[in-house]
Design an enzyme around this catalytic site. Structure first.
Site, PDB file in Angstrom:
ATOM      1  N   GLU A 276      -2.483  17.225  45.658  1.00 44.99           N
ATOM      2  CA  GLU A 276      -1.423  16.821  44.719  1.00 44.99           C
ATOM      3  C   GLU A 276      -0.179  17.701  44.887  1.00 44.99           C
ATOM      4  O   GLU A 276       0.951  17.219  44.799  1.00 44.99           O
ATOM      5  CB  GLU A 276      -1.934  16.901  43.279  1.00 44.99           C
ATOM      6  CG  GLU A 276      -3.026  15.900  42.941  1.00 44.99           C
ATOM      7  CD  GLU A 276      -2.579  14.458  43.142  1.00 44.99           C
ATOM      8  OE1 GLU A 276      -1.487  14.092  42.680  1.00 44.99           O
ATOM      9  OE2 GLU A 276      -3.335  13.694  43.773  1.00 44.99           O
ATOM     10  N   TRP A 308      13.596 -10.131  41.641  1.00 39.78           N
ATOM     11  CA  TRP A 308      12.913  -9.585  40.478  1.00 39.78           C
ATOM     12  C   TRP A 308      13.085 -10.490  39.261  1.00 39.78           C
ATOM     13  O   TRP A 308      14.053 -11.247  39.152  1.00 39.78           O
ATOM     14  CB  TRP A 308      13.433  -8.185  40.165  1.00 39.78           C
ATOM     15  CG  TRP A 308      13.278  -7.208  41.287  1.00 39.78           C
ATOM     16  CD1 TRP A 308      14.269  -6.682  42.068  1.00 39.78           C
ATOM     17  CD2 TRP A 308      12.054  -6.650  41.784  1.00 39.78           C
ATOM     18  NE1 TRP A 308      13.743  -5.831  43.003  1.00 39.78           N
ATOM     19  CE2 TRP A 308      12.388  -5.787  42.860  1.00 39.78           C
ATOM     20  CE3 TRP A 308      10.712  -6.791  41.433  1.00 39.78           C
ATOM     21  CZ2 TRP A 308      11.429  -5.071  43.572  1.00 39.78           C
ATOM     22  CZ3 TRP A 308       9.753  -6.078  42.136  1.00 39.78           C
ATOM     23  CH2 TRP A 308      10.114  -5.233  43.194  1.00 39.78           C
ATOM     24  N   TRP A 361      11.171  -2.127  40.021  1.00 37.62           N
ATOM     25  CA  TRP A 361      10.581  -0.797  39.860  1.00 37.62           C
ATOM     26  C   TRP A 361      11.578   0.221  39.320  1.00 37.62           C
ATOM     27  O   TRP A 361      11.199   1.189  38.661  1.00 37.62           O
ATOM     28  CB  TRP A 361      10.002  -0.297  41.192  1.00 37.62           C
ATOM     29  CG  TRP A 361      10.970  -0.239  42.341  1.00 37.62           C
ATOM     30  CD1 TRP A 361      11.262  -1.243  43.219  1.00 37.62           C
ATOM     31  CD2 TRP A 361      11.783   0.877  42.736  1.00 37.62           C
ATOM     32  NE1 TRP A 361      12.208  -0.828  44.144  1.00 37.62           N
ATOM     33  CE2 TRP A 361      12.540   0.467  43.867  1.00 37.62           C
ATOM     34  CE3 TRP A 361      11.938   2.170  42.253  1.00 37.62           C
ATOM     35  CZ2 TRP A 361      13.443   1.322  44.517  1.00 37.62           C
ATOM     36  CZ3 TRP A 361      12.840   3.018  42.888  1.00 37.62           C
ATOM     37  CH2 TRP A 361      13.570   2.591  44.006  1.00 37.62           C
ATOM     38  N   TRP A 384       7.042   5.771  41.878  1.00 39.42           N
ATOM     39  CA  TRP A 384       7.403   4.376  41.602  1.00 39.42           C
ATOM     40  C   TRP A 384       7.510   3.558  42.891  1.00 39.42           C
ATOM     41  O   TRP A 384       7.079   2.398  42.937  1.00 39.42           O
ATOM     42  CB  TRP A 384       8.701   4.305  40.792  1.00 39.42           C
ATOM     43  CG  TRP A 384       8.388   4.426  39.335  1.00 39.42           C
ATOM     44  CD1 TRP A 384       8.424   5.550  38.560  1.00 39.42           C
ATOM     45  CD2 TRP A 384       7.910   3.376  38.491  1.00 39.42           C
ATOM     46  NE1 TRP A 384       7.997   5.257  37.281  1.00 39.42           N
ATOM     47  CE2 TRP A 384       7.688   3.941  37.206  1.00 39.42           C
ATOM     48  CE3 TRP A 384       7.655   2.020  38.679  1.00 39.42           C
ATOM     49  CZ2 TRP A 384       7.214   3.190  36.126  1.00 39.42           C
ATOM     50  CZ3 TRP A 384       7.182   1.257  37.603  1.00 39.42           C
ATOM     51  CH2 TRP A 384       6.958   1.848  36.352  1.00 39.42           C
TER      52      TRP A 384
END
Length: 472
Positions: A276, A308, A361, A384
């Site tokens: 991470e 979108w 997004w 994202w």
């Protein structure tokens, strides 16, 4: 006597602060510190009110820590980054500064500001440091000297570099002048909207952050792989906010982890948490080489052609945690209530917004930044774009999470859902992930919405929208 100025930004700590340590190396030099607040710039960047409160708390803690070392912290407020350039020049003239020390920020506006500062300060020697990363951008490259575009090969090259030699941590400065009296320190107050953060969730000073890091590495890091995906369990470090403001350095995290989990570099216990930390580095390195990411451009250019869905009601339902999908709604309410969200849930709610609702997004990226205590441009944008399949990811765009099965898998008993959705307290465990079916069968009324979209159908529409964009 020479005068050294340390310009603090997102590095609010005494320990392992490369710029501060360098400024203090000359024992004869006078050292002063500076923080410049830029509320209009923060407004443009949509900084969360809870992050502003977190920042203000840590600035006051930093002022006190520096005072104990005999280093005064100057606090100034200007509108934006452009105005901060003139402010720095004025401070350097007032205090006859010989050298300016600061730690690099990799976002595009911040980099432009720093270039302007260096141009403006003709007689001051400026020195910057790669402090917010373990390895500097540009130090982990492909054989063709290109930035990696996929995480796994980057991680493998990164681990190889770490095994060759770990980045060192530097000590906190020693006492320089007589300590400044605590009673004389003016309280630092930011002219920016604030919301209280929970100090039980987020360390409120450097000492607490270090203690939390030590506890996590001693008690939890070896179980992180098994527990990190379950939001009802306290299985994550919750140190992201401290890393965002630089209350902790990633090098401190690395060394503490290896002290407690010495096999982490070899894939042993602790390796998944180290992974991470390397994701965090990956997104910072990427942003340095692809500054268009700071302007919300997708990494994969054809995905900008996706048509979108501009549905404000659906967006609002997602933001408020009223989509009818319990795991999504519980996660969004956790975000709205605390300014933080569990990492697995960030992936679930992002996939839902983009792949179920077919909403851009960037709307999600913007909302997260406006709420998160740990809001960080590189990590938020990277996450994202990963969820939207517009970024640097080996998996294709047809990876779409099923929100119901994600809930069943990671919150099987509904413990997390019940905590954040008290209106579902009467729903039995086996029905918690599709409560509307239970309510219909039992003839019950729930104060909870039906799903605003049918996942199976939404998935087909999303695949068609991406396919059309790819062929356009």
């Amino acid at each position: 006597m020479t005068t050294h100025l340390v310009w603090f930004r997102t590095d609010l700590r005494l320990h392992d602060n490369l710029a501060l340590a360098a400024a203090c190396r000359d024992r004869q030099a006078k050292v002063i510190a500076l923080f410049i607040a830029t509320p209009q710039q923060w407004q443009q960047h949509q900084m969360a009110p809870r992050q502003a409160a977190f920042l203000q708390t840590h600035l006051n803690a930093l002022q006190s820590q520096l005072a104990s070392k005999g280093i005064p912290l100057l606090f100034r407020e200007v509108a934006d980054f452009a105005a901060s350039v003139g402010e720095i020049r004025q401070i350097c003239e007032e205090h006859q500064v010989d050298r300016l020390f600061y730690n690099y920020q990799y976002e595009i506006n911040e980099r432009k500001r720093d270039v302007q500062v260096e141009k403006t300060l003709e007689t001051v020697i400026c020195q910057g440091f790669d402090d917010s990363v373990m390895l500097a951008p540009g130090s982990v490259m492909t054989g063709n000297h290109q930035m990696y575009k996929v995480f796994t090969p980057f991680k493998n090259a990164y681990l190889k570099r770490l095994k060759e030699g770990l980045p060192e941590c530097v000590s906190a400065p020693a006492l320089r002048e007589p300590a400044l009296a605590e009673t004389a320190l003016p309280a630092i107050s930011l002219n920016y909207p604030q919301q209280p953060f929970d100090p039980e969730l987020f360390a409120a000073d450097e000492k607490s952050a270090i203690a939390r890091l030590r506890y996590f590495c001693q008690q939890q890091a070896h179980e992180y792989e098994d527990k990190r995906d379950f939001p009802a369990v306290e299985g994550t470090s919750r140190l992201s906010a401290c890393l965002t403001l630089g209350v902790l350095s990633p090098r401190q995290c690395l060394h503490r982890l290896l002290t407690e989990c010495p096999q982490a570099l070899e894939g042993g216990p602790g390796a998944v948490w180290l992974n991470e930390l390397i994701w965090r580095e990956f997104y910072r390195h990427l942003m340095t080489f692809h500054p268009e990411l700071c302007r919300h451009k997708p990494f994969i250019s054809w995905t900008d052609k996706v048509k979108w869905n501009d549905d404000q009601n659906a967006l609002m339902a997602w933001q408020q945690g009223k989509t009818g999908y319990p795991i999504v709604d519980a996660a969004m309410r956790q975000l709205n209530e605390t300014g933080w969200m569990h990492n697995r849930l960030r992936m679930i709610v992002a996939s839902f917004l983009v792949k179920d609702l077919l909403i851009d997004w960037r709307e999600g990226e913007k909302y997260f930044i406006s709420q998160l205590v740990d809001g960080d441009l590189a990590a938020n944008n990277g996450g994202w774009q990963w969820a939207a399949s517009t970024g640097t990811d080996a998996a294709p765009y047809f990876r779409i999470f099923n929100p119901t099965t994600q809930g069943e898998r990671f919150d099987k008993t509904g413990a997390f859902i019940r905590h954040w959705l008290p209106e579902l307290h009467a729903v039995p465990e086996k029905a918690i992930h599709e409560p509307w079916l239970w309510a219909e069968k039992e003839g019950r009324e729930l104060e909870y919405p039906r799903p605003i979209v049918e996942h199976k159908q939404a998935r087909l529409e999303t695949l068609a929208a991406y396919e059309a964009a790819r062929k356009a």
